[in-house]
Design a protein around this motif. Structure first.
Motif, mmCIF file in Angstrom:
data_model
loop_
_atom_site.group_PDB
_atom_site.id
_atom_site.type_symbol
_atom_site.label_atom_id
_atom_site.label_comp_id
_atom_site.label_asym_id
_atom_site.label_seq_id
_atom_site.Cartn_x
_atom_site.Cartn_y
_atom_site.Cartn_z
ATOM 1 N N TYR A 30 0.859 -1.186 0.000
ATOM 2 C CA TYR A 30 0.000 0.000 0.000
ATOM 3 C C TYR A 30 0.898 1.240 0.000
ATOM 4 O O TYR A 30 1.461 1.608 1.025
ATOM 5 N N TRP A 31 1.024 1.854 -1.143
ATOM 6 C CA TRP A 31 1.959 2.965 -1.324
ATOM 7 C C TRP A 31 1.201 4.282 -1.325
ATOM 8 O O TRP A 31 0.237 4.475 -2.064
ATOM 9 N N GLU A 32 1.682 5.213 -0.509
ATOM 10 C CA GLU A 32 1.002 6.499 -0.368
ATOM 11 C C GLU A 32 0.872 7.240 -1.696
ATOM 12 O O GLU A 32 -0.131 7.926 -1.942
ATOM 13 N N GLU A 33 1.861 7.096 -2.573
ATOM 14 C CA GLU A 33 1.799 7.797 -3.852
ATOM 15 C C GLU A 33 0.662 7.302 -4.744
ATOM 16 O O GLU A 33 0.277 7.971 -5.712
ATOM 17 N N ASN A 34 0.103 6.130 -4.411
ATOM 18 C CA ASN A 34 -1.009 5.601 -5.203
ATOM 19 C C ASN A 34 -2.377 6.030 -4.689
ATOM 20 O O ASN A 34 -3.366 5.883 -5.409
ATOM 21 N N TRP A 35 -2.449 6.541 -3.465
ATOM 22 C CA TRP A 35 -3.766 6.916 -2.942
ATOM 23 C C TRP A 35 -3.877 8.377 -2.518
ATOM 24 O O TRP A 35 -4.954 8.962 -2.609
ATOM 25 N N ARG A 36 -2.783 8.974 -2.071
ATOM 26 C CA ARG A 36 -2.887 10.348 -1.571
ATOM 27 C C ARG A 36 -3.442 11.320 -2.617
ATOM 28 O O ARG A 36 -4.342 12.125 -2.325
ATOM 29 N N PRO A 37 -2.971 11.263 -3.895
ATOM 30 C CA PRO A 37 -3.478 12.240 -4.869
ATOM 31 C C PRO A 37 -4.940 12.026 -5.275
ATOM 32 O O PRO A 37 -5.539 12.935 -5.858
ATOM 33 N N ILE A 38 -5.512 10.854 -4.984
ATOM 34 C CA ILE A 38 -6.877 10.579 -5.457
ATOM 35 C C ILE A 38 -7.871 10.418 -4.311
ATOM 36 O O ILE A 38 -9.018 10.044 -4.545
ATOM 37 N N GLU A 39 -7.467 10.719 -3.086
ATOM 38 C CA GLU A 39 -8.364 10.434 -1.962
ATOM 39 C C GLU A 39 -9.659 11.231 -2.026
ATOM 40 O O GLU A 39 -10.699 10.777 -1.536
ATOM 41 N N HIS A 40 -9.636 12.416 -2.662
ATOM 42 C CA HIS A 40 -10.862 13.205 -2.801
ATOM 43 C C HIS A 40 -11.848 12.580 -3.786
ATOM 44 O O HIS A 40 -13.021 12.977 -3.836
ATOM 45 N N GLN A 41 -11.394 11.597 -4.576
ATOM 46 C CA GLN A 41 -12.257 10.944 -5.566
ATOM 47 C C GLN A 41 -12.871 9.638 -5.058
ATOM 48 O O GLN A 41 -13.716 9.058 -5.730
ATOM 49 N N VAL A 42 -12.431 9.185 -3.899
ATOM 50 C CA VAL A 42 -12.768 7.835 -3.435
ATOM 51 C C VAL A 42 -14.095 7.816 -2.679
ATOM 52 O O VAL A 42 -14.351 8.662 -1.820
ATOM 53 N N THR A 43 -14.920 6.814 -3.018
ATOM 54 C CA THR A 43 -16.136 6.505 -2.270
ATOM 55 C C THR A 43 -16.021 5.062 -1.805
ATOM 56 O O THR A 43 -15.685 4.180 -2.600
ATOM 57 N N THR A 44 -16.283 4.816 -0.536
ATOM 58 C CA THR A 44 -16.140 3.470 0.022
ATOM 59 C C THR A 44 -17.503 2.870 0.350
ATOM 60 O O THR A 44 -18.516 3.564 0.400
ATOM 61 N N PHE A 45 -17.494 1.569 0.591
ATOM 62 C CA PHE A 45 -18.728 0.862 0.923
ATOM 63 C C PHE A 45 -18.428 -0.244 1.923
ATOM 64 O O PHE A 45 -17.280 -0.663 2.086
#
Length: 277
Positions: A158-173
């Motif tokens: 789980y690499w921060e560079e893969n999620w930090r830039p897109i966290e505002h786009q994420v919806t979870t369930f």
């Protein structure tokens, strides 16, 4: 890049790159003389695992399943360790279809390990930015929580560079969720605690993408689970539950088949082959 039409849907595999991972790790405790009959292995004991996202069209939205290995983000050491001989050219694949990354409306992520999530971000103007800037990205709440606070084992994938830039786009369930009528994401756990599968229904046909609890056709046997699985007994249970006869299963990693169907004896009765390079 090739396509498969089923019902009202078109599935297009984009060029997301390739990894070559240790065959023993990919088949866990299964002896090599058994698994090597089912899936080719090279002289380094590695098996070819594509990382080719599936563009799903026919629901009124442009939907991407998984995101590829990315481009320009891996070090030479990482490329060597993960056997990355080709990186993603997703945007070029979309251009060939008359599309751009901005046309993707939804991204469905079975989980966020690096070989699935690295294609979500890219370096541009000296900083990491989203690739699919207009998309809503769906993954399970359990996966998202662990990704942001990984443990001693999972921090390697789980690499921060893969999620930090897109966290505002994420919806979870939690448990299960329908991003659109006819598409269902189901939290299974197993490969990761937050791993999910995808169920698609079109004109009476049901398709499944089981993510990394069945990464290739050679992993059909419920007991053939990955050494990478955090919860292997959960993977076994979920495979027993979701692998059904006369049902289509399609793949992100498989270097041999795009999709397969088995009978009630476990014999392959139909298969959509991946074109040879």
């Amino acid at each position: 890049m090739d396509q498969w039409k089923v019902g009202k849907l078109t599935l297009t595999w984009l060029d997301g790159g390739v990894t070559h991972m240790d065959g023993g790790a990919m088949f866990g405790v299964v002896p090599k003389p058994l698994w090597s009959k089912k899936y080719a292995v090279n002289e380094l004991n590695q098996i070819e695992l594509r990382t080719e996202p599936i563009l799903l069209q026919g629901f009124g939205k442009n939907i991407l399943i998984e995101s590829g290995i990315g481009s320009g983000k891996l070090s030479d050491k990482q490329k060597r360790n993960y056997g990355v001989h080709e990186e993603s050219v997703i945007e070029e694949s979309l251009e060939a279809l008359g599309m751009s990354a901005g046309d993707i409306d939804i991204v469905l992520m079975t989980h966020m390990h690096f070989d699935h999530a690295s294609g979500l971000t890219k370096m541009a103007d000296g900083e990491l930015k989203p690739v699919f800037e207009n998309a809503v990205i769906y993954t399970s709440e359990t996966e998202w929580k662990e990704l942001k606070d990984p443990n001693i084992r999972s921090r390697n994938t789980y690499w921060e560079e893969n999620w930090r830039p897109i966290e505002h786009q994420v919806t979870t369930f939690n448990e299960s969720f329908e991003p659109l009528p006819g598409i269902r994401m189901i939290h299974t756990g197993g490969h990761s605690d937050g791993h999910s599968i995808i169920e698609i229904q079109t004109e009476g046909t049901v398709l499944y993408h089981l993510g990394d609890i069945m990464p290739t056709h050679a992993h059909k046997n419920p007991l053939w689970v990955l050494a990478y699985d955090d919860y292997p007994m959960t993977s076994i249970y979920e495979k027993q539950k979701w692998i059904k006869p006369d049902t289509w299963y399609f793949f992100y990693h498989d270097a041999v088949y795009r999709a397969v169907k088995w009978d009630d004896q476990g014999k392959m009765i139909e298969g959509i082959a991946r074109p040879k390079d």
